[in-house]
Scaffold this motif. Structure first.
Motif, PDB file in Angstrom:
ATOM      1  N   GLN A 196       0.815  -1.218   0.000  1.00 51.91           N
ATOM      2  CA  GLN A 196       0.000   0.000   0.000  1.00 51.91           C
ATOM      3  C   GLN A 196       0.853   1.274   0.000  1.00 51.91           C
ATOM      4  OE1 GLN A 196      -2.738  -1.908   3.300  1.00 51.91           O
ATOM      5  NE2 GLN A 196      -3.660   0.017   2.637  1.00 51.91           N
ATOM      6  N   ILE A 197       2.167   1.125   0.133  1.00 46.31           N
ATOM      7  CA  ILE A 197       3.066   2.271   0.245  1.00 46.31           C
ATOM      8  C   ILE A 197       3.750   2.537  -1.096  1.00 46.31           C
ATOM      9  CG2 ILE A 197       5.135   3.170   1.397  1.00 46.31           C
ATOM     10  CD1 ILE A 197       4.354   1.443   3.817  1.00 46.31           C
ATOM     11  N   ILE A 198       3.696   3.766  -1.545  1.00 44.45           N
ATOM     12  CA  ILE A 198       4.380   4.196  -2.763  1.00 44.45           C
ATOM     13  C   ILE A 198       5.438   5.221  -2.350  1.00 44.45           C
ATOM     14  CG2 ILE A 198       4.138   5.214  -5.058  1.00 44.45           C
ATOM     15  CD1 ILE A 198       2.503   2.682  -4.751  1.00 44.45           C
ATOM     16  N   MET A 318      -5.854   7.800   9.131  1.00 41.99           N
ATOM     17  CA  MET A 318      -5.888   6.543   8.398  1.00 41.99           C
ATOM     18  C   MET A 318      -5.964   5.356   9.352  1.00 41.99           C
ATOM     19  SD  MET A 318      -3.383   5.210   5.350  1.00 41.99           S
ATOM     20  CE  MET A 318      -4.100   4.221   4.027  1.00 41.99           C
ATOM     21  N   GLY A 319      -5.392   5.518  10.557  1.00 36.97           N
ATOM     22  CA  GLY A 319      -5.468   4.445  11.539  1.00 36.97           C
ATOM     23  C   GLY A 319      -6.866   4.224  12.085  1.00 36.97           C
ATOM     24  N   LEU A 320      -7.756   5.212  11.924  1.00 37.90           N
ATOM     25  CA  LEU A 320      -9.149   5.109  12.382  1.00 37.90           C
ATOM     26  C   LEU A 320     -10.098   4.743  11.245  1.00 37.90           C
ATOM     27  CD1 LEU A 320      -9.205   8.436  14.462  1.00 37.90           C
ATOM     28  CD2 LEU A 320      -8.943   6.120  15.383  1.00 37.90           C
ATOM     29  N   MET A 327      -6.028   8.478   2.231  1.00 40.29           N
ATOM     30  CA  MET A 327      -4.669   8.326   1.729  1.00 40.29           C
ATOM     31  C   MET A 327      -3.750   9.107   2.665  1.00 40.29           C
ATOM     32  SD  MET A 327      -5.104   8.668  -2.400  1.00 40.29           S
ATOM     33  CE  MET A 327      -6.292   9.998  -2.311  1.00 40.29           C
ATOM     34  N   TYR A 328      -2.697   8.464   3.102  1.00 37.91           N
ATOM     35  CA  TYR A 328      -1.799   9.061   4.098  1.00 37.91           C
ATOM     36  C   TYR A 328      -0.525   9.535   3.405  1.00 37.91           C
ATOM     37  CZ  TYR A 328       1.143   9.384   8.304  1.00 37.91           C
ATOM     38  OH  TYR A 328       1.983   9.816   9.301  1.00 37.91           O
ATOM     39  N   LEU A 329      -0.168  10.787   3.648  1.00 34.97           N
ATOM     40  CA  LEU A 329       1.000  11.391   3.015  1.00 34.97           C
ATOM     41  C   LEU A 329       2.072  11.639   4.077  1.00 34.97           C
ATOM     42  CD1 LEU A 329       1.804  12.447   0.180  1.00 34.97           C
ATOM     43  CD2 LEU A 329       0.955  14.691   0.883  1.00 34.97           C
ATOM     44  N   GLY A 330       3.232  10.995   3.924  1.00 29.49           N
ATOM     45  CA  GLY A 330       4.334  11.153   4.866  1.00 29.49           C
ATOM     46  C   GLY A 330       5.589  11.623   4.160  1.00 29.49           C
ATOM     47  N   THR A 331       6.535  12.143   4.935  1.00 30.18           N
ATOM     48  CA  THR A 331       7.767  12.656   4.356  1.00 30.18           C
ATOM     49  C   THR A 331       8.906  12.537   5.346  1.00 30.18           C
ATOM     50  OG1 THR A 331       8.821  14.604   3.373  1.00 30.18           O
ATOM     51  CG2 THR A 331       7.235  15.012   5.125  1.00 30.18           C
ATOM     52  N   PHE A 332      10.130  12.434   4.814  1.00 29.29           N
ATOM     53  CA  PHE A 332      11.336  12.477   5.629  1.00 29.29           C
ATOM     54  C   PHE A 332      11.997  13.851   5.556  1.00 29.29           C
ATOM     55  CE2 PHE A 332      10.954   7.925   4.521  1.00 29.29           C
ATOM     56  CZ  PHE A 332      10.917   7.402   5.802  1.00 29.29           C
ATOM     57  N   GLY A 343       9.726  10.759   0.341  1.00 27.77           N
ATOM     58  CA  GLY A 343       8.433  10.772   1.002  1.00 27.77           C
ATOM     59  C   GLY A 343       7.686   9.513   0.621  1.00 27.77           C
ATOM     60  N   TYR A 344       6.421   9.418   1.036  1.00 30.57           N
ATOM     61  CA  TYR A 344       5.651   8.223   0.690  1.00 30.57           C
ATOM     62  C   TYR A 344       4.162   8.536   0.758  1.00 30.57           C
ATOM     63  CZ  TYR A 344       5.898   7.917   5.812  1.00 30.57           C
ATOM     64  OH  TYR A 344       5.859   8.201   7.153  1.00 30.57           O
ATOM     65  N   LEU A 345       3.433   7.848  -0.078  1.00 33.82           N
ATOM     66  CA  LEU A 345       1.979   7.924  -0.097  1.00 33.82           C
ATOM     67  C   LEU A 345       1.440   6.538   0.227  1.00 33.82           C
ATOM     68  CD1 LEU A 345      -0.608   9.600  -0.801  1.00 33.82           C
ATOM     69  CD2 LEU A 345      -0.394   8.667  -3.127  1.00 33.82           C
ATOM     70  N   VAL A 346       0.591   6.456   1.246  1.00 32.57           N
ATOM     71  CA  VAL A 346      -0.057   5.191   1.621  1.00 32.57           C
ATOM     72  C   VAL A 346      -1.489   5.244   1.100  1.00 32.57           C
ATOM     73  CG1 VAL A 346      -0.570   3.577   3.481  1.00 32.57           C
ATOM     74  CG2 VAL A 346       1.355   5.173   3.712  1.00 32.57           C
ATOM     75  N   VAL A 347      -1.861   4.275   0.280  1.00 38.25           N
ATOM     76  CA  VAL A 347      -3.169   4.296  -0.366  1.00 38.25           C
ATOM     77  C   VAL A 347      -4.030   3.146   0.144  1.00 38.25           C
ATOM     78  CG1 VAL A 347      -2.230   5.367  -2.443  1.00 38.25           C
ATOM     79  CG2 VAL A 347      -2.387   2.871  -2.319  1.00 38.25           C
ATOM     80  N   PRO A 348      -5.359   3.295   0.082  1.00 37.06           N
ATOM     81  CA  PRO A 348      -6.241   2.159   0.401  1.00 37.06           C
ATOM     82  C   PRO A 348      -5.976   1.001  -0.556  1.00 37.06           C
ATOM     83  CG  PRO A 348      -7.471   4.226   0.285  1.00 37.06           C
ATOM     84  CD  PRO A 348      -6.108   4.518  -0.252  1.00 37.06           C
TER      85      PRO A 348
END
Length: 517
Positions: A196-198, A318-320, A327-332, A343-348
């Motif tokens: 699920q992680i891109i 997204m945890g709820l 869609m969860y957007l994260g970055t370093f 960075g990364y995008l977590v998708v359903p």
């Protein structure tokens, strides 16, 4: 018939030079070839003959000839000998400039189609030097773990050479996606599979990827007001119909969301950008219920949630999510540095195939070396140690900034204190407005930022914009923080300069000030 070279080649050797004899001969022969003194097809003296001429070892000449052959300046044939190549490498590397015979007729190019792309220019930081810049998007370069990062980088270079010639997985290096999935499970309460992680080149590419999946001309997209302008400008470039939703002291006002007709919502629930408010659990659950009823997707931009200073980490939206709409957007960029571009995008799960295909069409995957190094950095536990160290340092700097503001400005009303790398200062009515105070500060070498022209996108009718300043504390040490606020306070107390003296500065503020997080 190739021309013979029966004359001695004009080469002069300096035995006292720091350059090796081999290097001197190579450079002089190459120079003679490129200057035309040794023309294409000219046969060079045999290695033994040239060695005797120069009074050196024949092996040295042989090594020079081998290098010139390898780089394309010479060729060797048994029946002929060694001769100057008929086509020199410089000829292959330099394109021949074409000369235009005549200018195109007037109006000849007018039939080209209009460029369909629209987009606002993303300005960089202001050219003016600031002695104390409370810029909210920068981190302290001195805190980067150079030594351990270099060790992991060298380890990846020596153990994973095949990656240089292989195509990367469009979704990202599997090892990195696995450790990110583990990290999110512990730190953010998100249970996802690595599929699920891109992996993306920063969160801005993650936004682009999500927009490519869900946004087209006229798509209704809701955003916070104010919001991160990199997101607003991106959705505008896809011709989306932007719908601003007000923000209050608890983040996005869920009750003000449209009842239906929205395809996508962009939100920063953990540390609202730029005001810093945190969306409470009640609103998070209502927001998820709204998305389910509307059939909308939510982009949760969790840009700085690694830095929380009060209480336990918040469970991400997204945890709820039990409906597969987030869609969860994260970055370093905040924890490691924006220059790393990771960075990364977590998708359903329903969007995995589409997201991987879109990423492959976009750039076929991120560069492997930084991914591999980051994956090993996290897996080894070094990333957790690094975060704890930075969290402790940034917490002290936040406390220092709060103390300095309240020492010089009294009971300053602040928001965004629980987490992140910046806070918002809500100005009293007796103070100048935020753009005016920003200009006053800049005139004295201090960077503080008003909402709108300085930090975020304001759709208008935002009650915070005129009287809110944003101050980052991650790129300044405690001494610099105290000195910067002291200078701002001195400028504020001694502001006898007429407003007109700052009018040019206010008018010259950039229309947008892009932060690459």
């Amino acid at each position: 018939m190739l021309p013979k070279n029966n004359m001695a080649i004009p080469i002069e050797l300096d035995h006292n030079s720091p350059q090796s004899l081999q290097g001197q001969i190579f450079e002089q022969l190459r120079h003679l070839i490129l200057r035309g003194r040794l023309k294409p097809g000219t046969v060079l003296p045999a290695s033994r003959v040239l060695a005797e001429q120069l009074g050196i070892s024949r092996n040295t000449v042989l090594l020079v000839y081998d290098r010139l052959i390898a780089e394309g300046y010479l060729q060797a044939r048994k029946a002929i000998g060694t001769y100057v190549n008929l086509e020199l490498p410089e000829t292959c590397l330099a394109a021949t400039r074409r000369i235009t015979i005549s200018a195109p007729a007037h109006g000849e190019l007018m039939n080209r189609p209009l460029i369909p792309f629209i987009g606002q220019p993303q300005a960089g930081a202001a050219a003016q030097h600031l002695d104390f810049d409370f810029c909210p998007d920068r981190i302290d370069l001195d805190l980067f773990p150079h030594k351990i990062w270099r060790r992991f980088l060298n380890r990846m270079l020596t153990s994973s050479r095949t990656y240089f010639t292989e195509c990367c997985d469009p979704g990202g290096l599997p090892q990195l996606r696995e450790v990110i999935a583990d990290h999110l499970g512990v730190a953010r309460g998100i249970s996802v599979s690595p599929d699920q992680i891109i992996i993306t080149a920063g969160s801005q590419e993650g936004l682009n990827l999500a927009a490519r999946l869900l946004v087209k001309d006229g798509t209704p997209v809701a955003t916070e007001n104010p919001c991160y302008h990199g997101a607003a400008f991106l959705f505008q470039s896809y011709y989306a119909k932007l719908i601003p939703v007000p923000v209050d002291g608890s983040g996005l006002d869920v009750e003000r969301l449209p009842k239906d007709g929205v395809a996508l919502l962009y939100v920063t629930p953990s540390h609202q950008y730029p005001l810093g408010f945190t969306l409470p659990i009640e609103r998070r659950l209502k927001l998820l219920d709204w998305a389910r009823r509307c059939g909308a997707y939510i982009i949760e931009d969790d840009y700085d949630s690694d830095f929380r200073y009060r209480g336990s980490p918040l469970t991400a939206l997204m945890g709820l999510d039990d409906y597969g709409c987030v869609m969860y957007l994260g970055t370093f960029s905040k924890s490691m540095g924006a220059g790393l571009r990771l960075g990364y995008l977590v998708v359903p799960k329903t969007l995995i195939s589409a997201a991987r295909s879109a990423k492959a069409l976009l750039n076929n995957g991120h560069a492997w070396l930084d991914q591999a190094t980051m994956g090993e950095f996290i897996r080894s536990g070094a990333y957790g140690n690094h975060l704890r160290r930075m969290r402790n340092i940034y917490c002290k700097r936040r406390d220092c900034l709060i103390e300095a503001l309240r020492e010089h400005f009294g009971a300053a009303q602040l928001s965004g204190l629980e987490s992140g790398l910046h806070l918002a200062w809500h100005l009293p009515d007796s103070y100048p407005d935020a753009p005016g105070l920003q200009a006053l500060a800049r005139h004295h070498g201090v960077g503080v930022y008003a909402i709108g022209p300085g930090t975020a996108y304001d759709f208008g009718n935002c009650g915070y914009s005129a009287r809110t300043l944003v101050l980052g504390y991650s790129s300044l040490n405690e001494y610099q923080i105290r000195a910067g606020i002291r200078r701002l306070a001195d400028a504020f107390r001694n502001r006898s300069v007429a407003k007109s003296d700052f009018s040019d500065e206010i008018a010259g503020m950039p229309a947008s000030f892009y932060y690459n997080y």
